[in-house]
Design a protein around this motif. Structure first.
Motif, PDB file in Angstrom:
ATOM      1  N   TYR A 160       0.922  -1.150   0.145  1.00 41.66           N
ATOM      2  CA  TYR A 160       0.124   0.038  -0.099  1.00 41.66           C
ATOM      3  C   TYR A 160       0.820   1.222   0.076  1.00 41.66           C
ATOM      4  O   TYR A 160       0.129   2.281   0.196  1.00 41.66           O
ATOM      5  N   THR A 182      -0.380   3.786  -2.658  1.00 43.33           N
ATOM      6  CA  THR A 182      -1.766   3.833  -2.974  1.00 43.33           C
ATOM      7  C   THR A 182      -2.533   4.015  -1.696  1.00 43.33           C
ATOM      8  O   THR A 182      -2.832   5.244  -1.414  1.00 43.33           O
ATOM      9  N   ARG A 240      -8.200 -15.505  -8.152  1.00 44.25           N
ATOM     10  CA  ARG A 240      -8.944 -14.106  -8.206  1.00 44.25           C
ATOM     11  C   ARG A 240      -9.322 -13.846  -9.837  1.00 44.25           C
ATOM     12  O   ARG A 240      -9.814 -13.040  -9.752  1.00 44.25           O
ATOM     13  N   GLN A 280      -8.175  -7.537   3.036  1.00 47.73           N
ATOM     14  CA  GLN A 280      -7.259  -6.483   2.343  1.00 47.73           C
ATOM     15  C   GLN A 280      -6.816  -5.211   3.440  1.00 47.73           C
ATOM     16  O   GLN A 280      -6.431  -4.029   3.110  1.00 47.73           O
ATOM     17  N   LYS A 294      -0.266  -6.548  -5.689  1.00 46.24           N
ATOM     18  CA  LYS A 294      -0.179  -6.528  -7.043  1.00 46.24           C
ATOM     19  C   LYS A 294       1.254  -7.423  -7.775  1.00 46.24           C
ATOM     20  O   LYS A 294       1.143  -7.681  -8.751  1.00 46.24           O
ATOM     21  N   LEU A 314     -10.250   3.237  -1.510  1.00 44.39           N
ATOM     22  CA  LEU A 314     -10.164   1.939  -2.191  1.00 44.39           C
ATOM     23  C   LEU A 314      -8.965   1.166  -1.728  1.00 44.39           C
ATOM     24  O   LEU A 314      -7.838   1.465  -2.103  1.00 44.39           O
ATOM     25  N   THR A 315      -9.074  -0.072  -1.397  1.00 41.79           N
ATOM     26  CA  THR A 315      -8.064  -0.818  -0.907  1.00 41.79           C
ATOM     27  C   THR A 315      -7.992  -2.219  -1.934  1.00 41.79           C
ATOM     28  O   THR A 315      -8.708  -2.087  -2.922  1.00 41.79           O
ATOM     29  N   HIS A 316      -6.683  -2.862  -1.986  1.00 44.04           N
ATOM     30  CA  HIS A 316      -6.886  -3.722  -2.992  1.00 44.04           C
ATOM     31  C   HIS A 316      -5.800  -4.967  -2.524  1.00 44.04           C
ATOM     32  O   HIS A 316      -5.237  -4.840  -1.385  1.00 44.04           O
ATOM     33  N   TYR A 317      -5.910  -5.963  -3.329  1.00 41.03           N
ATOM     34  CA  TYR A 317      -4.799  -7.091  -3.097  1.00 41.03           C
ATOM     35  C   TYR A 317      -3.592  -6.872  -3.573  1.00 41.03           C
ATOM     36  O   TYR A 317      -3.217  -5.771  -4.362  1.00 41.03           O
ATOM     37  N   GLY A 329     -13.401  -2.117   0.208  1.00 43.50           N
ATOM     38  CA  GLY A 329     -12.459  -3.215  -0.508  1.00 43.50           C
ATOM     39  C   GLY A 329     -12.962  -4.746  -0.138  1.00 43.50           C
ATOM     40  O   GLY A 329     -13.528  -4.879   0.714  1.00 43.50           O
TER      41      GLY A 329
END
Length: 513
Positions: free
Chosen positions: A47, A50, A295, A73, A254, A249-252, A69
């Protein structure tokens, strides 16, 4: 400031203490962290460019935050780490249910106490670790839970009428005054309960059973939500969402490298396991690749997400699979083989949500397919791409060496095509497994060609990986039956499978001859 010597309101005033709102406090300490090039969210990986910068901007703006999210996450972890941005201690009026600032009291209790005792009003100190409140939103959460209600028992014991403010029993939000309060899975909160948060976020008014109290609560609110919730279980009512200033916004992860670091940090591997089990980078990457494959897999529900908990649990299972085998054979040292990854299937099936087609396929088979796809994806980062080799057309007569150069897998595949097979038991001794792998013509030479520095166990692991890889690319066959993995030629396996479909009654006398 020596807080041990400050026990009254008068001493606090003399100390020169100046109260800050919780958001100003967080802002001040965050600015110091940024200036000192310190990461305020340690242990949270992926993170850096981001979510963390977005969070820092929101906190500098003194915003309430919504983390949006999929599961796993680190949304709640981000919120919990904000506690470290609070001052270590802040003063409160002793006995206050809502943690009143002695210089800016809110509750009737504190105002009355200060009116009675003046500078002698007792003051206590509140550590930042206690200035955090969290509530999981569920459909049964009530306004009384969050904000408060009239307490008839308190009214009876104190002999007060219900019109007296002192009969109020405050909910978890007022009790989190001057701290951080988190509501997880906000859409699960009933709409009428969400409405009760409007004034708290905007005007600072709270209303309890007819009491309209002007209590400008000093709280840093953090909410978390899963996008799936907006369609499946509930939604965030629009006016409430409008009052939450920053949506992040969170995410897995990358990249595989980031995912590897997260799993390494979070997996709970015991020291005695580490002493016995060697874990290669290859195995770690295969486990992480399973999550990446899931995913994007057509059988897995993408809206539900695939948590990082999958790879953490799978990593722990892989270690335990190797440990169990070492215990069975009384081996002092072993490594995780590719065959041990059969043991991670329970970790996969428990962490993925399937679409209808996936349910028809079955959770076990979907997990096996994900593992095969992970092997297929990682194989080409270690060895030549079998797909490209298969597409090459032979050009005229060539020597055997030239054919092998054209297709480096030829000698291995030819060995299986000649009717040979190899059985690898999941609980096989290391020495027996290595001996079995060396039976395959050309396999050892192939691995040594690409990894000349590999020692015996590393080479054997790569040899096993080659067999699983060739199977994943349909150049040889693989069958997993009751703890036994059998590799053999592809055509022979297909013919045997076809013969299994014939009944004896269907055979003619000519067929039997």
């Amino acid at each position: 400031m020596n807080i041990a010597k400050i026990t009254t309101l008068g001493e606090l005033k003399k100390s020169g203490y100046k109260p800050l709102s919780v958001k100003e406090e967080i802002r001040k300490n965050l600015i110091t962290r940024i200036k000192n090039k310190e990461n305020p969210f340690t242990g949270i990986m992926g993170y850096e460019d981001t979510v963390i910068p977005d969070t820092e901007r929101a906190l500098l703006s003194r915003h309430n935050i919504l983390y949006l999210g999929l599961r796993g996450q680190a949304k709640t972890r981000m919120a919990r780490q904000m506690v470290e941005l609070l001052d270590e201690y802040v003063p409160v009026v002793a006995g206050s249910e809502v943690n009143d600032d002695p210089l800016r009291p809110l509750s009737k209790y504190s105002r009355d106490l200060i009116a009675e005792y003046g500078d002698a009003t007792p003051v206590t100190w509140w550590h930042r670790s206690e200035r955090y409140g969290e509530k999981l939103a569920t459909p049964d959460v009530s306004v009384a839970d969050l904000i408060g209600d009239v307490d008839p028992i308190k009214a009876a014991n104190l002999r007060l009428s219900f019109a007296d403010e002192q009969v109020i029993h405050y909910g978890i939000i007022p009790r989190s005054n001057r701290g951080i309060f988190v509501i997880n899975e906000l859409p699960d909160l009933q709409a009428r309960i969400q409405v009760s948060l409007f004034n708290i976020l905007q005007e600072g008014d709270i209303q309890i059973r007819g009491f309209k109290l002007r209590m400008p609560l000093d709280i840093q609110f953090v909410f978390t939500a899963n996008p799936e919730d907006y369609t499946n279980r509930g939604s965030i009512v629009t006016p409430l969402k409008d009052r939450i200033e920053s949506q992040i916004l969170t995410h897995y992860p990358k990249t595989i490298e980031t995912a590897l670091s997260i799993t390494e940090q979070e997996a709970d591997i015991l020291p005695e396991q580490q002493d016995v089990i060697d874990i290669s980078d290859l195995v770690k990457r295969l486990i992480e690749q399973v999550a990446f494959e899931a995913r994007s897999n057509e059988y897995v529900d993408k809206k539900s997400g695939v948590s990082a908990r999958l790879t953490i649990a799978a990593y722990e299972n892989a270690v335990s699979s190797a440990e169990r085998r070492a215990i069975i054979h009384n081996e002092p040292k072993t490594q995780i083989w590719i065959s041990d990854l059969v043991g991670i299937i329970p970790a996969i099936t428990g962490k993925i949500e399937l679409v209808y087609e996936g349910e028809q396929e079955g959770p076990y088979q979907v997990a096996v397919n994900l593992l095969d796809r992970a092997i297929r994806s990682q194989f080409v980062t270690y060895f030549p791409d079998p797909e490209k080799v298969k597409k090459k057309k032979p050009t005229g007569k060539k020597s055997q060496e030239a054919k092998v150069e054209e297709n480096p897998y030829r000698s291995i595949i030819n060995w299986f095509d000649s009717g040979n097979s190899i059985d690898v038991l999941v609980d096989m001794k290391d020495a027996e497994k290595i001996a079995a792998l060396y039976q395959v013509d050309g396999l050892y030479a192939f691995v040594k060609r690409f990894f000349p520095q590999a020692n015996e166990k590393e080479g054997a692991l790569l040899m096993e990986f080659v067999l699983h890889g060739l199977s994943a690319y349909s150049l040889i066959s693989k069958k997993v039956i009751d703890g036994r993995i059998q590799f053999k030629d592809l055509i022979g396996s297909m013919m045997n499978f076809g013969q299994m479909n014939f009944e004896e009654d269907d055979l003619t006398e000519d067929d039997l001859n």
